[in-house]
Design a protein around this motif. Sequence first.
Motif, mmCIF file in Angstrom:
data_model
loop_
_atom_site.group_PDB
_atom_site.id
_atom_site.type_symbol
_atom_site.label_atom_id
_atom_site.label_comp_id
_atom_site.label_asym_id
_atom_site.label_seq_id
_atom_site.Cartn_x
_atom_site.Cartn_y
_atom_site.Cartn_z
ATOM 1 N N ARG A 125 0.874 -1.256 0.191
ATOM 2 C CA ARG A 125 0.181 -0.013 -0.028
ATOM 3 C C ARG A 125 0.856 1.275 -0.026
ATOM 4 N NH1 ARG A 125 -4.226 -0.359 4.897
ATOM 5 N NH2 ARG A 125 -2.110 -0.210 6.165
ATOM 6 N N ILE A 126 0.533 2.393 -0.818
ATOM 7 C CA ILE A 126 1.209 3.548 -0.800
ATOM 8 C C ILE A 126 0.869 4.418 0.742
ATOM 9 C CG2 ILE A 126 -0.784 4.813 -1.847
ATOM 10 C CD1 ILE A 126 1.632 6.272 -3.282
ATOM 11 N N VAL A 127 2.040 4.818 1.126
ATOM 12 C CA VAL A 127 1.944 5.589 2.387
ATOM 13 C C VAL A 127 1.997 6.782 2.272
ATOM 14 C CG1 VAL A 127 2.239 3.585 3.956
ATOM 15 C CG2 VAL A 127 4.361 4.764 3.202
ATOM 16 N N LEU A 128 3.157 7.258 1.249
ATOM 17 C CA LEU A 128 3.404 8.745 1.006
ATOM 18 C C LEU A 128 3.521 8.868 -0.373
ATOM 19 C CD1 LEU A 128 6.143 10.811 2.646
ATOM 20 C CD2 LEU A 128 6.116 10.446 0.388
ATOM 21 N N ASP A 129 2.952 9.940 -0.968
ATOM 22 C CA ASP A 129 2.964 10.093 -2.314
ATOM 23 C C ASP A 129 3.603 11.689 -2.504
ATOM 24 O OD1 ASP A 129 2.741 10.092 -4.997
ATOM 25 O OD2 ASP A 129 0.265 10.392 -5.065
ATOM 26 N N GLY A 130 4.345 11.957 -3.228
ATOM 27 C CA GLY A 130 4.877 13.206 -3.633
ATOM 28 C C GLY A 130 5.482 13.497 -4.945
ATOM 29 N N GLU A 131 6.138 14.544 -4.895
ATOM 30 C CA GLU A 131 6.712 14.940 -6.177
ATOM 31 C C GLU A 131 7.906 15.899 -5.867
ATOM 32 O OE1 GLU A 131 4.666 15.883 -10.211
ATOM 33 O OE2 GLU A 131 5.162 17.901 -9.339
ATOM 34 N N ALA A 132 9.203 15.869 -6.124
ATOM 35 C CA ALA A 132 10.245 16.571 -5.970
ATOM 36 C C ALA A 132 10.798 17.262 -7.131
ATOM 37 C CB ALA A 132 11.635 15.698 -5.413
ATOM 38 N N GLU A 133 11.010 18.308 -7.042
ATOM 39 C CA GLU A 133 11.820 19.254 -8.152
ATOM 40 C C GLU A 133 13.473 19.514 -7.531
ATOM 41 O OE1 GLU A 133 11.296 23.425 -10.596
ATOM 42 O OE2 GLU A 133 9.615 22.580 -9.560
#
Length: 141
Positions: A125-133
């Motif tokens: 299961r996904i526990v953290l979702d994000g996006e970095a630049e």
Amino acid sequence: MIEKMLKVGDTYETEFVITQEQVNAFAELSGDKNPLHIDAEFAATTNFKSPIVHGIFTSAVISKILGMEFPGPGTFYLGQKLEFKRAIYPEKRYVAKFEITEIREGKHIAVISTQYFETETGRNRIVLDGEAEVKNLERIP
């Protein structure tokens, strides 16, 4: 240690565990001594049933990976979006998965999907979702 230039679609994956000792040290360093993170007796009375890792401390894994592994040394943050989907528990195993979704050629900037998955229960299961630049002059065209 210069490796190949990165491109859209490149991925990176690694397992990690955050220990209760690390959580306690973060509580001391940050001053966030919320008993939800450091007091098992208190945490047992909550929906979580045991201490959980500080949300922002979990993002330190992202920082380590970006700065040391993918893209690696010389990388610096321009921004990070995070969505905490589920609690992360000390002493449990998780997988961090990263994928380059965009490159701004000539600017040496990449947008990277940053996700953590719970793997110990076999549910993935996904526990953290994000996006970095990020920017890296050596690895990002």
